[in-house]
Design a protein around this motif. Structure first.
Motif, PDB file in Angstrom:
ATOM      1  N   TYR A 280       0.818  -1.213   0.000  1.00  0.00           N
ATOM      2  CA  TYR A 280       0.000   0.000   0.000  1.00  0.00           C
ATOM      3  C   TYR A 280       0.854   1.266   0.000  1.00  0.00           C
ATOM      4  N   PHE A 282       0.292   5.805  -0.816  1.00  0.00           N
ATOM      5  CA  PHE A 282      -0.657   6.877  -1.086  1.00  0.00           C
ATOM      6  C   PHE A 282      -0.600   7.245  -2.564  1.00  0.00           C
ATOM      7  N   GLU A 286      -5.685   9.059  -6.888  1.00  0.00           N
ATOM      8  CA  GLU A 286      -6.918   8.666  -6.212  1.00  0.00           C
ATOM      9  C   GLU A 286      -7.072   9.311  -4.845  1.00  0.00           C
ATOM     10  N   LEU A 287      -6.034  10.035  -4.412  1.00  0.00           N
ATOM     11  CA  LEU A 287      -6.037  10.695  -3.092  1.00  0.00           C
ATOM     12  C   LEU A 287      -6.427   9.722  -1.998  1.00  0.00           C
ATOM     13  N   ASP A 288      -5.826   8.547  -2.062  1.00  0.00           N
ATOM     14  CA  ASP A 288      -6.130   7.500  -1.089  1.00  0.00           C
ATOM     15  C   ASP A 288      -4.951   6.540  -1.044  1.00  0.00           C
ATOM     16  N   VAL A 289      -4.940   5.709  -0.006  1.00  0.00           N
ATOM     17  CA  VAL A 289      -3.925   4.662   0.097  1.00  0.00           C
ATOM     18  C   VAL A 289      -4.401   3.456  -0.711  1.00  0.00           C
ATOM     19  N   VAL A 290      -3.615   3.033  -1.683  1.00  0.00           N
ATOM     20  CA  VAL A 290      -4.013   1.940  -2.569  1.00  0.00           C
ATOM     21  C   VAL A 290      -2.869   0.932  -2.677  1.00  0.00           C
TER      22      VAL A 290
END
Length: 354
Positions: A280, A282, A286-290
């Motif tokens: 994971y 950032f 997507e401005l998210d942890v993926v």
């Protein structure tokens, strides 16, 4: 990583950022070059505390620095270190009633991204556990012809060579292939398999299938990893493919499924067993942890559930995948903790997607 990038290293590698597998946390810090670790297993799986619920393993591994003398089996130079790299005195830790076997693996402790195939990764140990479980509890892999794609250190292929008719251990780059061959030679006697059954060959994911055929070229040492015509014919008759930790970027995922399609669309019907570790980070997009590459990976196949029903994937990709329950894959190898981010998939080629 158990697979590089299809792949290999270069002279500029020293200047590149170095990465290290969690599996190597017990190795001496700042050690450069290749190292030898011994991963132990028996025909009986470990207890529940070592499973995928995050329970701790022994954290102990026998290791020796790889050199012309220390790579020999039974080297007296072997030492034992704990997960912090501290020396541990031998107090006969092995459990009573367990008949231990050992996988001896030469590997790098750190590497650049282009040479991650020189390291041992958790997903490869999980896939090795799966192979060991099948070999100890069934005859499913007995006499099979198989291909390991992006083999890295060749760990999965080494475990399979104990029961298979033929295993093609494939990757790209002379450094990775040389290391695979060294690991075959280190393990053939201890694991009691004929070295001719474990065939180290170059498989460039960017190339077409069939690959280039062997032509003797004394000026090119890597030519020994080219395929013979008879081997290509045998590979097309393979029924099982294995791949561990080959999903960590979109570009490599594209290349992986390209070579998987080429292999699975030729010859006998094949099944692919694939393990991965979700990592994971950032994402600014997507401005998210993926998990890097994971969403793209899932786009390549339609998911089939336990009842056989397929999910609603309007793209109708060329593959059908079924996620496997890790609780049904007991842990045999002591020296790693599965954690919670490993997955295993059984993937079939679908030649006629509707």
């Amino acid at each position: 990583m158990e697979a590089g990038d299809g792949r290999g290293g270069g002279a500029e590698e020293e200047e590149e950022e170095q990465v290290m597998s969690e599996v190597h946390l017990g190795c001496p810090p700042r050690f450069s070059g290749l190292y030898v670790s011994r991963f132990s297993f028996s025909s009986r799986p470990l207890g529940p505390s070592a499973g995928s619920d995050g329970g701790e393993c022994s954290g102990v591994r026998e290791q020796v620095a790889a050199s012309s003398s220390s790579c020999e089996r039974g080297s007296p130079d072997a030492v034992t270190v704990d997960e912090d790299g501290d020396l541990v005195l031998d107090r006969r830790r092995r459990n009573r009633g367990r008949s231990d076997h050992v996988l001896t693996v030469q590997h790098g402790i750190t590497s650049s991204l282009r040479s991650v195939g020189l390291q041992v990764w958790k997903a490869a140990l999980l896939l090795t556990d799966f192979v060991l479980h099948k070999s100890f509890t069934s005859s499913e892999f007995n006499g099979v012809t198989a291909i390991e794609i992006g083999a890295g250190t060749g760990l999965v292929g080494l475990a399979l060579a104990r029961v298979a008719k033929k295993i093609f251990i494939t990757d790209r780059g002379s450094d990775i292939l040389d290391n695979c061959l060294a690991n075959v030679q280190l393990n053939s006697s201890m694991l009691k398999f004929d070295e001719a059954k474990a065939c180290v060959r170059e498989l460039d994911w960017k190339m077409s299938w069939p690959p280039p055929v062997f032509k003797c070229d004394s000026s090119d040492p890597s030519s020994k990893y080219l395929w013979y015509t008879s081997e290509i014919e045998a590979a097309e008759k393979a029924t099982t493919l294995f791949a561990a930790d080959v999903i960590y970027s979109d570009d490599l995922t594209d290349l992986f499924f390209s070579i998987a399609k080429k292999l699975m669309s030729h010859g006998a019907e094949k099944v692919l067993y694939l393990t991965l570790e979700k990592r994971y980070n950032f994402s600014m997009d997507e401005l998210d942890v993926v998990a890097n590459g994971y969403k793209h990976f899932r786009s390549f196949f339609t998911v089939q559930d336990e009842s056989g029903a397929l999910d609603d994937n309007s793209c109708r990709p060329d593959f059908v995948g079924e996620q496997m329950d890790l609780a049904e894959v007991p842990q045999y190898i002591r020296e790693y903790d599965r954690g919670k981010d490993l997955e295993m998939w059984k993937i079939m080629y679908n030649p006629n997607p509707e």
